[in-house]
Scaffold this motif. Structure first.
Motif, PDB file in Angstrom:
ATOM      1  N   CYS A  80     -67.617 -37.646  42.010  1.00 16.66           N
ATOM      2  CA  CYS A  80     -68.865 -37.083  42.849  1.00 16.66           C
ATOM      3  C   CYS A  80     -69.038 -35.245  42.636  1.00 16.66           C
ATOM      4  O   CYS A  80     -70.138 -34.850  42.712  1.00 16.66           O
ATOM      5  CB  CYS A  80     -68.974 -37.177  44.270  1.00 16.66           C
ATOM      6  N   ASN A 121     -69.124 -32.949  40.629  1.00 15.96           N
ATOM      7  CA  ASN A 121     -69.687 -32.441  39.188  1.00 15.96           C
ATOM      8  C   ASN A 121     -69.555 -31.134  38.917  1.00 15.96           C
ATOM      9  O   ASN A 121     -69.197 -30.949  37.840  1.00 15.96           O
ATOM     10  CB  ASN A 121     -70.984 -33.075  39.026  1.00 15.96           C
ATOM     11  N   ARG A 159     -73.147 -37.125  34.222  1.00 18.44           N
ATOM     12  CA  ARG A 159     -72.056 -37.642  33.649  1.00 18.44           C
ATOM     13  C   ARG A 159     -71.886 -38.140  32.405  1.00 18.44           C
ATOM     14  O   ARG A 159     -70.862 -38.068  31.597  1.00 18.44           O
ATOM     15  CB  ARG A 159     -71.652 -38.853  34.558  1.00 18.44           C
ATOM     16  N   LYS A 169     -73.149 -39.601  45.462  1.00 16.37           N
ATOM     17  CA  LYS A 169     -72.079 -38.726  44.694  1.00 16.37           C
ATOM     18  C   LYS A 169     -72.606 -37.300  44.430  1.00 16.37           C
ATOM     19  O   LYS A 169     -72.687 -36.450  44.949  1.00 16.37           O
ATOM     20  CB  LYS A 169     -71.499 -39.692  43.656  1.00 16.37           C
ATOM     21  N   GLY A 170     -72.856 -37.172  43.151  1.00 12.13           N
ATOM     22  CA  GLY A 170     -73.213 -35.975  42.529  1.00 12.13           C
ATOM     23  C   GLY A 170     -74.397 -35.226  42.943  1.00 12.13           C
ATOM     24  O   GLY A 170     -74.908 -34.010  42.783  1.00 12.13           O
ATOM     25  N   ASN A 188     -72.927 -32.803  44.985  1.00 10.90           N
ATOM     26  CA  ASN A 188     -71.811 -32.400  44.633  1.00 10.90           C
ATOM     27  C   ASN A 188     -70.389 -32.914  45.485  1.00 10.90           C
ATOM     28  O   ASN A 188     -69.692 -32.157  45.435  1.00 10.90           O
ATOM     29  CB  ASN A 188     -71.672 -30.971  44.427  1.00 10.90           C
ATOM     30  N   THR A 200     -77.050 -27.615  45.001  1.00 14.51           N
ATOM     31  CA  THR A 200     -76.588 -28.145  43.953  1.00 14.51           C
ATOM     32  C   THR A 200     -77.515 -28.347  42.742  1.00 14.51           C
ATOM     33  O   THR A 200     -77.015 -28.030  41.509  1.00 14.51           O
ATOM     34  CB  THR A 200     -76.049 -29.814  44.497  1.00 14.51           C
ATOM     35  N   TYR A 246     -76.622 -26.859  38.863  1.00 10.62           N
ATOM     36  CA  TYR A 246     -76.777 -27.475  37.567  1.00 10.62           C
ATOM     37  C   TYR A 246     -77.652 -26.974  36.691  1.00 10.62           C
ATOM     38  O   TYR A 246     -77.417 -26.851  35.506  1.00 10.62           O
ATOM     39  CB  TYR A 246     -77.314 -29.093  38.081  1.00 10.62           C
TER      40      TYR A 246
END
Length: 442
Positions: free
Chosen positions: A58, A60, A263, A284-285, A288, A335, A339
């Motif tokens: 998670c 990431n 991922r 999860k991600g 983060n 998050t 990214y």
């Protein structure tokens, strides 16, 4: 805290009933993490541990991201909680809009949950409600896959295919399972998607013949099975499954709780494979790992089928107290900005060749019977000890932690999925650490 005070202040371990853990074994020899930054955890005795699994698939963007902490802190001081039943707050709408912009084409209606398990149960309920709204309420059967993991709700374990997650509990009537895709005889040591096995998608035709297509609401699969030990789909498998679902009017659900948010080298596995489901679960991600959250992405046609009847009527009798929690949305927006700014949703594609070479370089280590990889995911499968399945994997995990790296195990399979900020040097360090451990295992 310094190392001495960390040890002096070790908590009493009795009260906490730990999840998915051999509690007695752990509490006899605890492994406590007390800090994290970037690619590294810090243990209670002050050691630095390279995170080889992004926390639990998670984290990431790496640990300790100040932007996320600041966004959450500010939001808690501004609006700590707002009800999501018949009320709203701006960040929930802002975050849903931001997610829709990076989603696979057409999956632009977002329902918020608080975990992957809740996202899965939500998606299954949406599938059932969708068919009922269209006058096909007899479609109540839900199809999962052997070796699949879809969280721990009653819906998730019913369509899940990991036996230990099911055997002690009741499961939903009407659930059934496709055959899994793992085939070591034909596909051992595949690099990327295995060449053999696309025809296993045709197992859906067997279930249709058995139950009748008119009774099946949805099929749910992980594009890459994660908790079963990183099982990439055979070439053509997902395309075949998509075609069969479309042919028979069955909704296809991708569980992207693990594969979502970069991922595989694309925002979502759906985009990586070029196969778009009708519903997609994530968690999860999405924040983060900094705040509990999950989300279901729905195809607009699925959403719109529910928007019927009087405008004052609730269309879907489902939700959670913390759906779209203000602080979770703040964490998610921060998050997504990380990214975007750091190119993390596609970085795995750049690192994939380095990653593949590093993990497959372990092929000659003792007890290794298979290595699998895709994007920044990999599994190293070990042969089990004849008298103690899982013992070799557990010993590998404990020894690797002592050697300075965190890995995840599923029985005798080692799973690896580092934060997307990992460097080529850290990939090599992770592989070297794991090699040093595998060469000592009995």
């Amino acid at each position: 805290m310094n190392d001495i005070s960390d040890r002096r202040n070790r908590p009493d371990l009795d009260a906490y009933w730990m999840p998915f853990t051999a509690n007695r074994q752990f509490k006899a020899e605890p492994r406590l993490l007390v800090g994290a930054k970037g690619m590294y955890y810090r243990t209670e005795d002050g050691r630095e541990v390279l995170d080889g699994v992004a926390g639990l698939w998670c984290v990431n963007a790496g640990h300790g991201r100040e932007e996320i902490a600041a966004a959450v802190g500010q939001q808690l001081l501004t609006l700590d909680y707002a009800p999501s039943f018949q009320m709203g707050h701006p960040l929930a709408f802002d975050f849903a809009t931001a997610l829709a912009k990076i989603a696979p084409a057409g999956l632009d209606r977002i329902f918020f949950a608080n975990s992957g398990s809740e996202a899965v149960d939500t998606a299954l309920k949406i599938a059932l409600a969708y068919h009922r709204a269209r006058g096909e309420g007899q479609r109540t059967r839900l199809i999962g896959r052997e070796k699949g993991y879809h969280g721990v709700g009653f819906g998730g374990i019913s369509v899940g295919g990991l036996v230990n997650n099911r055997r002690a509990f009741l499961t939903l009537p009407g659930a059934d399972h496709l055959r899994h895709t793992q085939d070591l005889e034909k596909n051992a040591f595949s690099r990327g998607q295995p060449a053999h096995g696309a025809e296993r998608a045709d197992d859906l035709e067997r279930l249709i013949a058995l139950h009748g297509a008119e009774t099946i609401a949805a099929v749910i699969v992980e594009p890459v099975a994660g908790s079963a030990g990183v099982l990439p789909p055979p070439v053509g498998y997902l395309e075949r499954l998509r075609a069969l679902c479309s042919k028979h009017g069955i909704l296809l659900i991708f569980d992207e709780v693990i594969t979502g948010f970069g991922r595989l080298g694309a925002p979502f596995a759906s985009q990586f494979f070029g196969v778009t489901p009708d519903l997609m679960t994530t968690a999860k991600g999405v924040t983060n790992g900094a705040f509990p959250m999950g989300a279901v992405f729905a195809r607009r046609a699925v959403h719109d089928a529910m928007m019927q009847g009087p405008e004052s009527a609730i269309e879907l009798f489902h939700g959670y107290t913390y759906s779209g929690h203000p602080a979770a949305c703040a964490a998610g927006l921060a998050t997504l900005e990380i990214y975007r700014r750091e190119g993390l949703l596609t970085r795995a594609a750049e690192l994939a060749p380095v990653w593949e070479a590093a993990v497959h370089g372990l092929r000659d280590c003792p007890h290794v019977v298979d290595i699998r990889n895709l994007g920044l995911m990999a599994a190293v499968e070990l042969s089990p000890r004849p008298d103690a399945p899982g013992a070799r994997g557990y010993e590998a995990m404990v020894r690797t932690l002592k050697a300075g790296a965190l890995i995840r195990i599923t029985g005798d399979t080692i799973a690896l999925s580092p934060p997307l900020i990992v460097s080529a040097e850290e990939i090599e360090r992770l592989a070297a650490t794991l090699r040093s451990v595998l060469e000592t295992l009995a």
